[in-house]
Design a protein around this motif. Structure first.
Motif, PDB file in Angstrom:
ATOM      1  N   THR A   1     119.034 133.703 -12.517  1.00 31.79           N
ATOM      2  CA  THR A   1     119.196 134.266 -13.845  1.00 31.79           C
ATOM      3  C   THR A   1     118.913 133.276 -15.110  1.00 31.79           C
ATOM      4  OG1 THR A   1     121.261 133.451 -14.225  1.00 31.79           O
ATOM      5  CG2 THR A   1     121.103 135.505 -13.185  1.00 31.79           C
TER       6      THR A   1
ATOM      7  N   ARG B   1     119.304 133.162 -19.282  1.00 34.41           N
ATOM      8  CA  ARG B   1     120.105 133.757 -20.356  1.00 34.41           C
ATOM      9  C   ARG B   1     120.873 135.272 -20.053  1.00 34.41           C
ATOM     10  NH1 ARG B   1     114.937 133.909 -23.236  1.00 34.41           N
ATOM     11  NH2 ARG B   1     114.316 131.907 -23.273  1.00 34.41           N
ATOM     12  N   GLY B   2     121.273 135.191 -18.876  1.00 32.67           N
ATOM     13  CA  GLY B   2     122.191 136.103 -18.200  1.00 32.67           C
ATOM     14  C   GLY B   2     121.231 137.393 -17.597  1.00 32.67           C
ATOM     15  N   GLU B   3     119.918 137.126 -17.509  1.00 30.49           N
ATOM     16  CA  GLU B   3     119.176 138.169 -16.978  1.00 30.49           C
ATOM     17  C   GLU B   3     118.831 137.733 -15.808  1.00 30.49           C
ATOM     18  OE1 GLU B   3     115.286 140.776 -18.156  1.00 30.49           O
ATOM     19  OE2 GLU B   3     116.178 139.433 -19.692  1.00 30.49           O
ATOM     20  N   ASP B   4     118.861 138.818 -14.718  1.00 29.74           N
ATOM     21  CA  ASP B   4     118.277 138.248 -13.373  1.00 29.74           C
ATOM     22  C   ASP B   4     116.751 138.174 -13.306  1.00 29.74           C
ATOM     23  OD1 ASP B   4     120.697 138.256 -12.090  1.00 29.74           O
ATOM     24  OD2 ASP B   4     120.607 140.485 -11.551  1.00 29.74           O
TER      25      ASP B   4
END
Length: 98
Positions: free
Chosen positions: A2, A4-7
């Protein structure tokens, strides 16, 4: 993985699995690992992009085996991407070492 919290990577859905197999049935259609009942398309991970930007728009160069250059150039036709033979990259790297 990930950012910044994005897969950043994930398993391809059924539609993408079919597209991968259509693109290269010999590779993606092959059972992997042997005896698993799954093919390489099902076992693959893909990096679709970041945010709303598809990965293909973030790429400047694609490195492939020399015998695949023409096929990949056809696939990415119309995009400003350089398709380079792996063998030429290896020669360039080795020449810089000497």
């Amino acid at each position: 993985m990930t950012l910044r919290g994005e897969d950043l990577v994930g398993s391809p859905g059924p539609n993408l699995q079919r597209r991968l197999i259509a693109l290269d049935p010999e590779f993606f259609g092959k059972e992997y690992p042997e005896g698993s009942g799954q093919n390489r398309a099902e076992r693959s991970y893909v990096m679709p992009g970041l945010g709303k930007t598809p990965i293909i728009e973030m790429v400047r160069r694609i490195i492939v085996r020399a015998d695949a250059v023409a096929r990949v150039q056809e696939i990415v036709k119309g995009r400003s991407l350089e398709v380079v033979a792996l063998e030429s990259v290896a020669r360039l790297h080795c020449s810089r070492l000497t």
